[in-house]
Design a protein around this motif. Structure first.
Motif, mmCIF file in Angstrom:
data_model
loop_
_atom_site.group_PDB
_atom_site.id
_atom_site.type_symbol
_atom_site.label_atom_id
_atom_site.label_comp_id
_atom_site.label_asym_id
_atom_site.label_seq_id
_atom_site.Cartn_x
_atom_site.Cartn_y
_atom_site.Cartn_z
ATOM 1 N N TRP A 64 0.848 -1.196 0.000
ATOM 2 C CA TRP A 64 0.000 0.000 0.000
ATOM 3 C C TRP A 64 0.873 1.231 0.000
ATOM 4 C CZ3 TRP A 64 -0.452 4.298 3.094
ATOM 5 C CH2 TRP A 64 -1.597 5.082 2.917
ATOM 6 N N PRO A 65 0.534 2.286 -0.696
ATOM 7 C CA PRO A 65 -0.567 2.398 -1.666
ATOM 8 C C PRO A 65 -0.059 2.424 -3.089
ATOM 9 C CG PRO A 65 0.011 4.547 -0.815
ATOM 10 C CD PRO A 65 1.033 3.586 -0.282
ATOM 11 N N TRP A 66 1.049 1.730 -3.336
ATOM 12 C CA TRP A 66 1.657 1.803 -4.669
ATOM 13 C C TRP A 66 1.600 0.469 -5.396
ATOM 14 C CZ3 TRP A 66 4.186 3.912 -0.380
ATOM 15 C CH2 TRP A 66 4.773 2.977 0.472
ATOM 16 N N ASN A 67 0.859 -0.496 -4.886
ATOM 17 C CA ASN A 67 0.857 -1.821 -5.506
ATOM 18 C C ASN A 67 -0.572 -2.349 -5.611
ATOM 19 O OD1 ASN A 67 1.745 -4.226 -6.581
ATOM 20 N ND2 ASN A 67 2.111 -5.171 -4.600
ATOM 21 N N PRO A 68 -1.361 -1.929 -6.625
ATOM 22 C CA PRO A 68 -1.023 -0.967 -7.675
ATOM 23 C C PRO A 68 -1.233 0.466 -7.181
ATOM 24 C CG PRO A 68 -3.233 -1.797 -8.023
ATOM 25 C CD PRO A 68 -2.694 -2.535 -6.823
ATOM 26 N N PRO A 69 -0.755 1.454 -7.954
ATOM 27 C CA PRO A 69 -0.932 2.852 -7.535
ATOM 28 C C PRO A 69 -2.410 3.214 -7.418
ATOM 29 C CG PRO A 69 0.701 2.681 -9.289
ATOM 30 C CD PRO A 69 0.031 1.339 -9.192
ATOM 31 N N ARG A 70 -2.763 3.934 -6.363
ATOM 32 C CA ARG A 70 -4.140 4.348 -6.141
ATOM 33 C C ARG A 70 -4.160 5.819 -5.735
ATOM 34 N NH1 ARG A 70 -3.101 -0.425 -3.479
ATOM 35 N NH2 ARG A 70 -4.303 -2.243 -4.124
ATOM 36 N N PRO A 71 -4.966 6.648 -6.365
ATOM 37 C CA PRO A 71 -5.051 8.063 -5.973
ATOM 38 C C PRO A 71 -5.811 8.230 -4.676
ATOM 39 C CG PRO A 71 -6.638 7.592 -7.681
ATOM 40 C CD PRO A 71 -5.858 6.326 -7.492
ATOM 41 N N GLY A 72 -5.521 9.285 -3.959
ATOM 42 C CA GLY A 72 -6.233 9.586 -2.723
ATOM 43 C C GLY A 72 -5.947 11.015 -2.303
ATOM 44 N N ARG A 73 -6.719 11.503 -1.342
ATOM 45 C CA ARG A 73 -6.497 12.822 -0.763
ATOM 46 C C ARG A 73 -6.358 12.656 0.743
ATOM 47 N NH1 ARG A 73 -11.209 16.425 -1.553
ATOM 48 N NH2 ARG A 73 -12.424 14.526 -1.338
ATOM 49 N N ALA A 74 -5.650 13.571 1.383
ATOM 50 C CA ALA A 74 -5.455 13.507 2.822
ATOM 51 C C ALA A 74 -5.845 14.831 3.456
ATOM 52 C CB ALA A 74 -4.000 13.175 3.152
ATOM 53 N N THR A 75 -6.193 14.780 4.731
ATOM 54 C CA THR A 75 -6.517 15.988 5.480
ATOM 55 C C THR A 75 -5.282 16.576 6.159
ATOM 56 O OG1 THR A 75 -7.039 14.731 7.486
ATOM 57 C CG2 THR A 75 -8.842 15.130 5.929
ATOM 58 N N PHE A 76 -4.108 16.007 5.898
ATOM 59 C CA PHE A 76 -2.875 16.434 6.543
ATOM 60 C C PHE A 76 -1.788 16.638 5.497
ATOM 61 C CE2 PHE A 76 -3.534 11.893 6.641
ATOM 62 C CZ PHE A 76 -2.372 11.367 6.104
ATOM 63 N N HIS A 77 -0.646 17.163 5.939
ATOM 64 C CA HIS A 77 0.476 17.456 5.052
ATOM 65 C C HIS A 77 1.413 16.255 4.934
ATOM 66 C CE1 HIS A 77 -0.108 21.889 4.822
ATOM 67 N NE2 HIS A 77 -0.645 21.735 6.025
ATOM 68 N N TYR A 78 1.899 16.005 3.715
ATOM 69 C CA TYR A 78 2.988 15.068 3.449
ATOM 70 C C TYR A 78 4.216 15.902 3.090
ATOM 71 C CZ TYR A 78 0.228 10.701 2.825
ATOM 72 O OH TYR A 78 -0.552 9.588 2.995
ATOM 73 N N LEU A 79 5.321 15.705 3.794
ATOM 74 C CA LEU A 79 6.548 16.444 3.514
ATOM 75 C C LEU A 79 7.702 15.453 3.473
ATOM 76 C CD1 LEU A 79 7.740 19.306 3.112
ATOM 77 C CD2 LEU A 79 8.081 19.389 5.595
ATOM 78 N N ILE A 80 8.363 15.362 2.331
ATOM 79 C CA ILE A 80 9.426 14.377 2.128
ATOM 80 C C ILE A 80 10.681 15.065 1.617
ATOM 81 C CG2 ILE A 80 10.154 12.345 0.802
ATOM 82 C CD1 ILE A 80 7.209 11.534 0.617
ATOM 83 N N LEU A 81 11.809 14.797 2.261
ATOM 84 C CA LEU A 81 13.116 15.202 1.745
ATOM 85 C C LEU A 81 13.767 13.983 1.104
ATOM 86 C CD1 LEU A 81 15.697 16.908 1.380
ATOM 87 C CD2 LEU A 81 16.321 16.266 3.729
ATOM 88 N N VAL A 82 14.123 14.085 -0.147
ATOM 89 C CA VAL A 82 14.801 12.986 -0.831
ATOM 90 C C VAL A 82 16.310 13.152 -0.617
ATOM 91 C CG1 VAL A 82 15.290 11.898 -3.058
ATOM 92 C CG2 VAL A 82 12.982 12.718 -2.545
ATOM 93 N N THR A 83 16.927 12.153 -0.010
ATOM 94 C CA THR A 83 18.375 12.173 0.189
ATOM 95 C C THR A 83 19.094 11.219 -0.758
ATOM 96 O OG1 THR A 83 18.185 10.516 1.955
ATOM 97 C CG2 THR A 83 18.158 12.835 2.608
ATOM 98 N N GLU A 84 18.393 10.172 -1.206
ATOM 99 C CA GLU A 84 18.951 9.224 -2.177
ATOM 100 C C GLU A 84 17.845 8.790 -3.123
ATOM 101 O OE1 GLU A 84 21.121 5.885 -0.603
ATOM 102 O OE2 GLU A 84 21.637 6.989 1.228
ATOM 103 N N GLY A 85 18.234 8.481 -4.361
ATOM 104 C CA GLY A 85 17.265 8.018 -5.344
ATOM 105 C C GLY A 85 16.487 9.169 -5.944
ATOM 106 N N GLU A 86 15.456 8.807 -6.689
ATOM 107 C CA GLU A 86 14.605 9.792 -7.347
ATOM 108 C C GLU A 86 13.159 9.408 -7.092
ATOM 109 O OE1 GLU A 86 15.277 11.759 -11.485
ATOM 110 O OE2 GLU A 86 13.868 10.100 -11.824
#
Length: 332
Positions: A64-86
């Motif tokens: 979950w939630p990328w197998n398979p990809p599924r769209p959704g909305r959230a009531t909160f913030h997602y904040l990600i810093l990418v340090t490796e990969g893309e």
């Protein structure tokens, strides 16, 4: 690792219906085609803030939630810093590519869809708007607004400090029980606010005009400004609520108060803001998701396709079909 699966509420009739796939553009769009997720942290996690890493999140949610990809909305913030990969992540039906050193910020109400993040590393912060003190939230209005950029590239002088602070926040989150709960939570919130205030000076934000920079009217009893609450409500309800008085009732204010707050903040009317949000979604669906006019009309609550066509042509000068064809045409 204290990570919880953020599922929509199970239906009593169908306990296996945890996710709803992206609707086929050729068929009628159902009202709940994009589920809304609330903030449900693990038991024992204090308040509306959770910190993990992309790699741990993937390990703990390998189905979950990328197998398979599924769209959704959230009531909160997602904040990600990418340090490796893309990292590749869909935000409002547009695939964003986040390189090492960049941040992905998905705001409440945005439609998002994960791509497989197994090769990505970096801290992952999830927080509710209420996790921020009102005075800090007011200062952060440009970076938390719905039209702020989804991908941020900090100034080179700020990048190391931001990465270090993100990992300090992760360490403090994992230190639950090491110190009194009140001190633990205060440290987490202070680190989060410091990080966001520094991130708000990213060139992507300081060089982009954002309506939220204008000081809106403030509600009574210390509530968040009326215009900010209007934008939050609109982002979550634009599909079913289409009139100014709908939102005035929802916010507990008069139509006049809402109209004055919107005019002061955005220099336009509340009705225009509602129409522009519906128009933005229509453009996204016609252009990027390749939905039909009928599917978009149903999705956005128009009475019929002809009514949607008149609305779209009034605002763009193009029919939905002509706009979709123009977007699909290859660049010269």
């Amino acid at each position: 690792m204290m990570v919880d699966r953020r599922h929509p509420r199970r239906s009593e009739q169908d306990s296996s219906a945890l996710f709803v796939p992206r609707p086929d553009p050729a068929v009628r769009a159902e009202p709940e085609s994009v589920p809304l997720y609330g903030f449900q942290p693990p038991v024992g996690t204090p308040y509306g803030l959770e910190v993990t890493t992309v790699e741990d999140f993937h390990t703990d949610h390998n189905d979950w939630p990328w197998n398979p990809p599924r769209p959704g909305r959230a009531t909160f913030h997602y904040l990600i810093l990418v340090t490796e990969g893309e990292l590749r992540h869909d935000v409002d039906h547009v695939t964003r590519t986040v390189a090492p050193g960049q941040w992905l910020w998905v705001r409440p109400g945005h439609v998002q869809c994960w791509h497989d993040p197994r090769a990505v590393r970096g801290p992952f912060i999830l927080f509710e708007p209420e996790a921020l003190r009102p005075d800090i939230a007011h200062q952060l209005a440009p970076v938390t607004s719905h039209d702020a950029p989804a991908v941020l590239t900090p100034h080179s002088d700020d990048a190391p400090w931001l990465e270090q602070t993100a990992f300090q926040l992760l360490d403090e989150h994992r230190a639950l029980g090491r110190r009194p709960l009140a001190a633990h939570h205060a440290l987490r919130c202070s680190l989060l606010e410091a990080l966001l205030l520094r991130l708000a000076s990213s060139p992507d934000l300081t060089q982009a005009p954002v309506a939220a920079r204008t000081t809106p009217l403030v509600g009574t009893s210390g509530q968040r400004p009326v215009y900010e609450r209007f934008l939050d409500a609109l982002e979550l309800r634009y599909r079913e609520l289409h009139h100014v008085d709908d939102y005035a009732r929802l916010l507990g204010c008069s139509v006049r108060t809402l109209s004055r707050a919107t005019r002061a903040a955005a220099d336009t009317g509340a009705r225009q803001v509602i129409d522009q949000r519906r128009l933005l979604e229509a453009r996204r669906l016609l252009g990027h998701a390749r939905w039909t006019a009928r599917a978009v009309a149903d999705h956005l609550g128009f009475t019929d396709t002809a009514n949607f066509g008149r609305f779209f042509r009034h605002h763009t000068g193009l029919t939905p079909a002509a706009y979709a064809a123009r977007q699909a045409a290859p660049d010269p």
